[in-house]
Design a protein around this motif. Structure first.
Motif, short mmCIF file in Angstrom:
data_model
loop_
_atom_site.label_atom_id
_atom_site.label_comp_id
_atom_site.label_asym_id
_atom_site.label_seq_id
_atom_site.Cartn_x
_atom_site.Cartn_y
_atom_site.Cartn_z
N ASP A 213 94.43 -36.05 11.97
CA ASP A 213 93.81 -37.35 12.27
C ASP A 213 94.28 -38.41 11.27
O ASP A 213 94.52 -38.10 10.09
CB ASP A 213 92.29 -37.26 12.20
N CYS A 214 94.40 -39.64 11.73
CA CYS A 214 94.61 -40.77 10.82
C CYS A 214 93.23 -41.30 10.44
O CYS A 214 92.52 -41.87 11.28
CB CYS A 214 95.44 -41.87 11.49
N ILE A 215 92.85 -41.09 9.19
CA ILE A 215 91.49 -41.42 8.75
C ILE A 215 91.47 -42.76 8.01
O ILE A 215 92.19 -42.95 7.03
CB ILE A 215 90.92 -40.32 7.82
N PHE A 216 90.63 -43.67 8.49
CA PHE A 216 90.38 -44.94 7.80
C PHE A 216 89.13 -44.75 6.94
O PHE A 216 88.14 -44.19 7.40
CB PHE A 216 90.16 -46.06 8.81
N VAL A 217 89.18 -45.23 5.70
CA VAL A 217 88.04 -45.06 4.81
C VAL A 217 87.51 -46.41 4.33
O VAL A 217 88.28 -47.31 3.99
CB VAL A 217 88.39 -44.17 3.59
N TYR A 218 86.19 -46.54 4.37
CA TYR A 218 85.48 -47.67 3.77
C TYR A 218 84.72 -47.10 2.59
O TYR A 218 83.97 -46.12 2.73
CB TYR A 218 84.51 -48.31 4.75
N ASN A 242 93.14 -39.00 17.94
CA ASN A 242 93.41 -38.48 16.59
C ASN A 242 93.23 -39.53 15.49
O ASN A 242 94.08 -39.69 14.61
CB ASN A 242 94.84 -37.90 16.51
N ILE A 243 92.13 -40.25 15.54
CA ILE A 243 91.78 -41.17 14.45
C ILE A 243 90.34 -40.91 14.03
O ILE A 243 89.55 -40.30 14.77
CB ILE A 243 91.94 -42.66 14.84
N GLY A 244 90.00 -41.36 12.83
CA GLY A 244 88.63 -41.21 12.35
C GLY A 244 88.28 -42.33 11.39
O GLY A 244 89.17 -42.99 10.83
N LEU A 245 87.00 -42.55 11.21
CA LEU A 245 86.50 -43.58 10.28
C LEU A 245 85.45 -42.96 9.39
O LEU A 245 84.47 -42.38 9.87
CB LEU A 245 85.90 -44.75 11.06
N LEU A 246 85.65 -43.07 8.07
CA LEU A 246 84.74 -42.47 7.10
C LEU A 246 84.11 -43.57 6.25
O LEU A 246 84.81 -44.34 5.59
CB LEU A 246 85.50 -41.50 6.20
N PHE A 247 82.79 -43.64 6.26
CA PHE A 247 82.06 -44.57 5.41
C PHE A 247 81.55 -43.82 4.18
O PHE A 247 80.74 -42.89 4.31
CB PHE A 247 80.88 -45.19 6.16
N GLN A 268 74.05 -46.68 15.79
CA GLN A 268 75.07 -47.22 16.69
C GLN A 268 76.22 -46.23 16.89
O GLN A 268 76.80 -46.14 17.98
CB GLN A 268 75.61 -48.55 16.15
N ALA A 269 76.54 -45.50 15.83
CA ALA A 269 77.72 -44.61 15.87
C ALA A 269 77.39 -43.16 16.22
O ALA A 269 78.28 -42.31 16.23
CB ALA A 269 78.42 -44.66 14.51
N LYS A 270 76.15 -42.87 16.53
CA LYS A 270 75.73 -41.48 16.65
C LYS A 270 76.45 -40.71 17.77
O LYS A 270 76.59 -39.49 17.69
CB LYS A 270 74.22 -41.40 16.86
N ASN A 271 76.93 -41.41 18.78
CA ASN A 271 77.61 -40.73 19.88
C ASN A 271 79.13 -40.75 19.76
O ASN A 271 79.83 -40.25 20.64
CB ASN A 271 77.20 -41.36 21.22
N ASP A 272 79.63 -41.33 18.69
CA ASP A 272 81.07 -41.38 18.46
C ASP A 272 81.43 -40.36 17.38
O ASP A 272 81.20 -40.59 16.19
CB ASP A 272 81.51 -42.79 18.03
N THR A 273 81.96 -39.23 17.79
CA THR A 273 82.22 -38.12 16.85
C THR A 273 83.36 -38.43 15.89
O THR A 273 83.59 -37.66 14.94
CB THR A 273 82.56 -36.84 17.62
N ARG A 274 84.07 -39.55 16.09
CA ARG A 274 85.17 -39.91 15.20
C ARG A 274 84.67 -40.57 13.92
O ARG A 274 85.43 -40.77 12.97
CB ARG A 274 86.12 -40.89 15.90
N ILE A 275 83.38 -40.94 13.86
CA ILE A 275 82.82 -41.73 12.76
C ILE A 275 81.86 -40.88 11.93
O ILE A 275 80.95 -40.25 12.47
CB ILE A 275 82.09 -42.98 13.29
#
Length: 415
Positions: A213-218, A242-247, A268-275
């Protein structure tokens, strides 16, 4: 040659050394750490009392620590009376307490120069009255306009962490205040650490991400001004596999209860498994989360003096997407970062930038190399040297103007 004695005055919110965290507290701790190595000056640190910090402070040979309680019962009574008097007279008077106590301690502790670290309150007038404003400087870490806080007459100089914030002070101060810019740094040892590819894969798996996955991080506090909700909204519109977002971060430091703002994002993000959300992560562990990511996103929507997270990202060799926020672009360049606006096009620009980097591994690789190169400008040693140089320049300029008639120029550091 006798060393220059510099007082570092902290706000009465968190102690030094930085056992409770804090941006300004980390910068000051780096200064005193580096001074143990280079020993150019003698620091006198005024800090809020904390037993853990006091215990650690005993290891320092070239810094003296003076710990104070912010306000006594008598101080509070006097301040209540002063507030009532101000209501009728309209005259703003400094609060008696923390800075009042520091001013009194200056009678027993000689200093050549005072740097107010992250205070910026009228109470600093106590220090100015004691030593003269030419010997009191503001170290400007965050967005503050002097006249809005009734402090424009207090300081003889100011040291900004970006030209952006230094120029703002220049616009609000009309007298002979001396202005300098010293770019911030982070403790590079914390973020140049690397994890193995095996450990990286394990951490990704534990968080629910895939190996490729290409992971974006905040990374930062989950609050509106930092723009995490804007990042979330943009990411959820990306139709890329194949992307993801990590807070990484909580509502505030070590508080365990999520703010309403943060909780709304989670919902808001609970149904998006990429977050994924980590909540609060200790400073010593954050580097691992940078290491498992592919791109850092800094979506700040307000003006900031500077952003230490950008330096953390560069030290971690990450390509960066950041908003054109205050002094942020001064730390980044187009080779390692994509700078986007904060206005109406923010969402579209974030979508386009994330899409570009997610689908182009070669661009990410080139930007990663440039991030590592750019990070070399922001080391602890360079920060320390530039900070001491700035103070020496201020002292020399005032000496040449005849402001320090009793100042011994031999005490300045021979660089």
């Amino acid at each position: 040659m006798e060393k220059l004695v510099i007082a570092l005055v902290m706000a009465c919110t968190a102690p030094i050394p930085d056992v409770l965290g804090g941006g300004a507290e980390r910068l000051v701790t780096m200064l005193i750490d580096q001074n143990e190595i280079e020993q150019k000056v003698q620091f006198v640190v005024f800090s809020k009392r904390n037993m853990k910090a006091k215990k650690i402070s005993k290891k320092y040979k070239h810094s003296k620590f003076i710990y104070l309680c912010p306000f006594s019962i008598l101080d509070k009574v006097i301040n209540v009376c002063g507030k009532k008097r101000q209501k009728y007279t309209g005259r703003v008077t400094p609060k008696r307490g923390y800075y009042y106590k520091i001013a009194n301690r200056l009678e027993r502790n000689h200093v050549d120069f005072i740097v107010d670290e992250n205070g910026y309150v009228p109470d600093v007038q106590y220090l100015t009255n004691r030593v003269g404003k030419e010997k009191v400087s503001a170290h400007i870490h965050w967005m503050v306009k002097p006249k809005e806080r009734n402090i424009e007459h207090i300081y003889g100089s100011a040291i900004g962490v970006s030209k952006f914030i230094t120029n703002i002070w220049g616009n609000y101060i009309t007298d002979n205040t001396i202005l300098k810019t010293v770019y911030s740094a982070v403790d590079e040892k914390r973020f140049t650490r690397r994890i193995t590819s095996e450990k990286r894969d394990i951490l990704r798996q534990e968080l629910g991400f895939k190996k490729n996955d290409c992971i974006f991080v905040y990374c930062g506090r989950m609050e509106a001004s930092k723009g995490p909700a804007e990042l979330l909204n943009a990411f959820m519109e990306l139709q890329i596999s194949n992307i993801g977002l990590l807070f990484v971060g909580g509502s505030d430091k070590k508080k365990t209860k999520n703010s309403e703002y943060y909780q709304k994002m989670i919902e808001q993000a609970k149904n998006d498994t990429r977050i994924k959300f980590t909540g609060y992560i200790d400073n010593d562990e954050i580097y691992k989360y940078y290491q498992l990511a592919d791109v850092q996103v800094i979506p700040t929507i307000t003006e900031e003096a500077a952003g230490l997270v950008a330096i953390e990202g560069m030290l971690s060799a990450l390509p960066i997407i950041a908003t054109n926020s205050g002094g942020m672009p001064e730390y980044l360049n187009k080779e390692c970062a994509i700078i986007v606006g904060k206005g109406d096009k923010l969402k579209a620009d974030l979508i386009n930038s994330m899409s570009t980097l997610a689908m182009n591994r070669e661009i990410r690789k080139k930007m990663s190399i440039e991030s590592s190169k750019s990070a070399r400008q922001y080391t602890q040693s360079k920060y320390y040297s530039n900070f001491i140089d700035a103070i020496n320049e201020i002292l020399r300029e005032y000496t040449e103007k005849g402001k320090f008639k009793n100042y011994d120029r031999k005490k300045t550091i021979d660089n």
